[in-house]
Scaffold this active site. Structure first.
Site, short mmCIF file in Angstrom:
data_model
loop_
_atom_site.label_atom_id
_atom_site.label_comp_id
_atom_site.label_asym_id
_atom_site.label_seq_id
_atom_site.Cartn_x
_atom_site.Cartn_y
_atom_site.Cartn_z
N ARG A 101 37.75 29.35 26.83
CA ARG A 101 37.49 30.50 27.70
C ARG A 101 36.81 31.59 26.89
O ARG A 101 35.94 32.30 27.37
CB ARG A 101 38.78 31.02 28.35
CG ARG A 101 38.59 32.35 29.08
CD ARG A 101 39.69 32.69 30.08
NE ARG A 101 41.02 32.34 29.62
CZ ARG A 101 41.72 33.01 28.69
NH1 ARG A 101 41.21 34.08 28.11
NH2 ARG A 101 42.92 32.62 28.35
N TYR A 106 21.30 42.16 47.88
CA TYR A 106 21.96 40.89 48.20
C TYR A 106 23.28 41.15 48.94
O TYR A 106 24.10 41.95 48.49
CB TYR A 106 22.21 40.13 46.89
CG TYR A 106 22.96 38.84 47.05
CD1 TYR A 106 22.38 37.77 47.72
CD2 TYR A 106 24.23 38.69 46.54
CE1 TYR A 106 23.06 36.58 47.87
CE2 TYR A 106 24.92 37.49 46.69
CZ TYR A 106 24.33 36.45 47.36
OH TYR A 106 25.01 35.28 47.50
N ASP A 164 19.59 43.95 38.90
CA ASP A 164 19.73 42.53 39.26
C ASP A 164 18.31 41.96 39.26
O ASP A 164 17.50 42.28 40.14
CB ASP A 164 20.40 42.42 40.63
CG ASP A 164 20.61 40.97 41.07
OD1 ASP A 164 19.85 40.09 40.62
OD2 ASP A 164 21.52 40.73 41.88
N LYS A 192 19.59 30.57 40.65
CA LYS A 192 18.30 30.60 41.35
C LYS A 192 17.17 30.14 40.42
O LYS A 192 17.15 29.00 40.04
CB LYS A 192 18.08 32.00 41.93
CG LYS A 192 19.33 32.63 42.59
CD LYS A 192 19.79 31.92 43.85
CE LYS A 192 21.17 32.35 44.34
NZ LYS A 192 21.35 33.78 44.54
C1 LIG Z 1 22.47 34.65 44.76
C2 LIG Z 1 22.37 36.06 44.32
C3 LIG Z 1 23.46 36.71 43.71
C4 LIG Z 1 24.82 36.06 43.56
O1 LIG Z 1 24.78 34.99 42.67
P1 LIG Z 1 25.74 33.70 42.79
O2 LIG Z 1 25.33 32.88 41.62
O3 LIG Z 1 25.47 33.07 44.11
O4 LIG Z 1 27.13 34.22 42.71
C5 LIG Z 1 23.27 38.00 43.26
N1 LIG Z 1 22.08 38.63 43.41
C6 LIG Z 1 21.03 38.04 43.99
C7 LIG Z 1 19.76 38.81 44.13
C8 LIG Z 1 21.13 36.74 44.47
O5 LIG Z 1 20.09 36.18 45.07
#
Ligand SMILES: *Cc1c(COP(=O)(O)O)cnc(C)c1O
Length: 379
Positions: free
Chosen positions: A46, A98, A170, A195
């Site tokens: 961890r 998001y 982000d 993504k």
């Molecule tokens: C998908 C997404 C998240 C969250 O990420 P996860 O890996 O699904 O928890 C946060 N910000 C954006 C812009 C996203 O597209």
């Protein structure tokens, strides 16, 4: 080193035990110590894991940062950033981000006494109006999801510095190939590596990248204490995806341009939201801070109804109807009923998120085939 070279080589050394060129998947929960406290830097998985360690360094290099930390999802990375705060602290957050981040802020953290102000960040000066002595953090996402609005990162970073407030960006939509927020003055970059970084729709993982050693120490403490760490197999898959980010993104951008232009010329389409159009309201800022415009876009239909959107969504054959984005295969989605379903309708409409709004994650297939698919689906 240039990005393409860093993506392939940074953070990754041949395995010291065998010389394996690919970082092995260290599928172990613990590490044997010679005597109490005498070990090779790894105690318990961890806290540290060699596969995760390689990925953290690779991600730091991809974003021109000093430190990277990985989490079990993008949402867990976001959670870790907000965990830095105390009750009574305030956050200024982008109003059209998001949906899962909005949910985390309002449904989880608000009840712990953290206050969130949701503000359009298209004008950096609007952000400053919400700063008060309790403000600790500005949170933005650019381009935004799904309206593809742009925040001027350097301008907001200057405001954050002036008031000694942290700025977290982000960077999931742009990826490090198109934009590096730390270079523009941000303190923290968050990624859903699920993504574009992974790029193959096969892993859920998140990351935070930063330069400040104090922030790194605090966030590493949170990472270990909260325990939302990714497994070594998932780290391996993101490491592998990262190596082709630049070639995939090149094609995402090229296909994005073709599809955005085609949609705009189609009589059944009303508006197309894509930050590469010269008449996009934030085009100049996008051009200044991004190296390309990517394959994410949204559009509305002239016949603006849930029914007409559903007809298109159920008719595409190459574009798969699914949540998520950034994979090699093209996806189509309906924010109002999918990613943004947790946002009340009036608030959604106020942000321009119409009933017929359809979001595309344009993949790296042949552009002609993608156009043909949309053409028959709009039928
Ligand atoms: C998908 C997404 C998240 C969250 O990420 P996860 O890996 O699904 O928890 C946060 N910000 C954006 C812009 C996203 O597209």
């Amino acid at each position: 080193m240039k990005l393409a070279t860093r993506l392939i080589h940074a953070g990754v050394e041949p395995d010291p035990a065998t010389g394996a060129i690919m970082t092995p998947i260290y599928q172990t929960s613990t590490f044997v110590q010679e005597s109490p406290g005498k070990h090779k830097g790894y105690e318990y998985a961890r806290t540290q894991n060699p596969t995760r360690h390689a990925l953290q360094n690779a991600l730091a290099a991809a974003e021109n940062g000093k430190y990277g930390l990985c989490f079990s999802s993008g949402s867990a990375a976001t959670d870790a950033v907000i965990t830095l705060l105390n009750p009574g602290d305030e956050v200024i957050a982008a109003s059209d981000m998001y949906g899962g981040t909005y949910r985390l802020f309002t449904k989880i953290f608000q009840k712990y006494g953290i206050k969130f102000h949701f503000v359009s960040m298209q004008e950096a000066s609007d952000v400053e109006k919400y700063i008060n002595p309790q403000t600790r953090l500005i949170w933005t996402e650019t381009p935004t999801n799904p309206m593809m609005r742009i925040t001027d990162i350097a301008a907001v970073a200057a405001i954050a510095k002036k008031h000694q407030v942290l700025l977290c960006v982000d960077n999931t939509f742009a990826s490090p190939y198109l934009q590096n927020p730390l270079d523009l003055g941000a303190d923290l970059v968050v990624h859903s590596a699920t993504k574009y970084l992974g790029g193959h729709s096969d892993t859920v993982l998140g990351a935070i990248i930063m330069n400040d050693p104090g922030l790194h120490e605090k966030l590493a403490f949170i990472q270990n204490s909260r325990g939302a760490v990714p497994g070594p197999q998932d780290c391996f898959l993101i490491l592998r995806g990262l190596k082709t980010l630049h070639v995939r993104m090149e094609r995402h951008c090229a296909n994005g341009l073709v599809i955005a232009r085609w949609l705009r010329a189609d009589p059944r389409v009303d508006k197309v939201f894509w930050c590469g159009f010269e008449d996009h309201p934030n085009y100049e800022i996008a051009r200044k801070q991004m190296r390309g415009f990517g394959g994410m876009m949204s559009f509305t239909l002239k016949e603006d109804s849930l029914d007409s959107a559903f007809k298109v969504l159920s008719s595409t054959k190459l574009f798969s109807l699914a949540e998520s984005l950034g994979g090699v295969e093209s996806l189509i989605g309906h924010p109002a009923s999918m990613t943004h379903a947790s946002i009340p309708r009036e608030e959604r409409l106020r942000n321009g998120l119409a009933d017929s709004l359809i979001r595309l994650s344009v993949g790296i297939e042949d552009a002609d085939d993608l156009v043909a698919d949309l053409k028959q689906a709009l039928g």
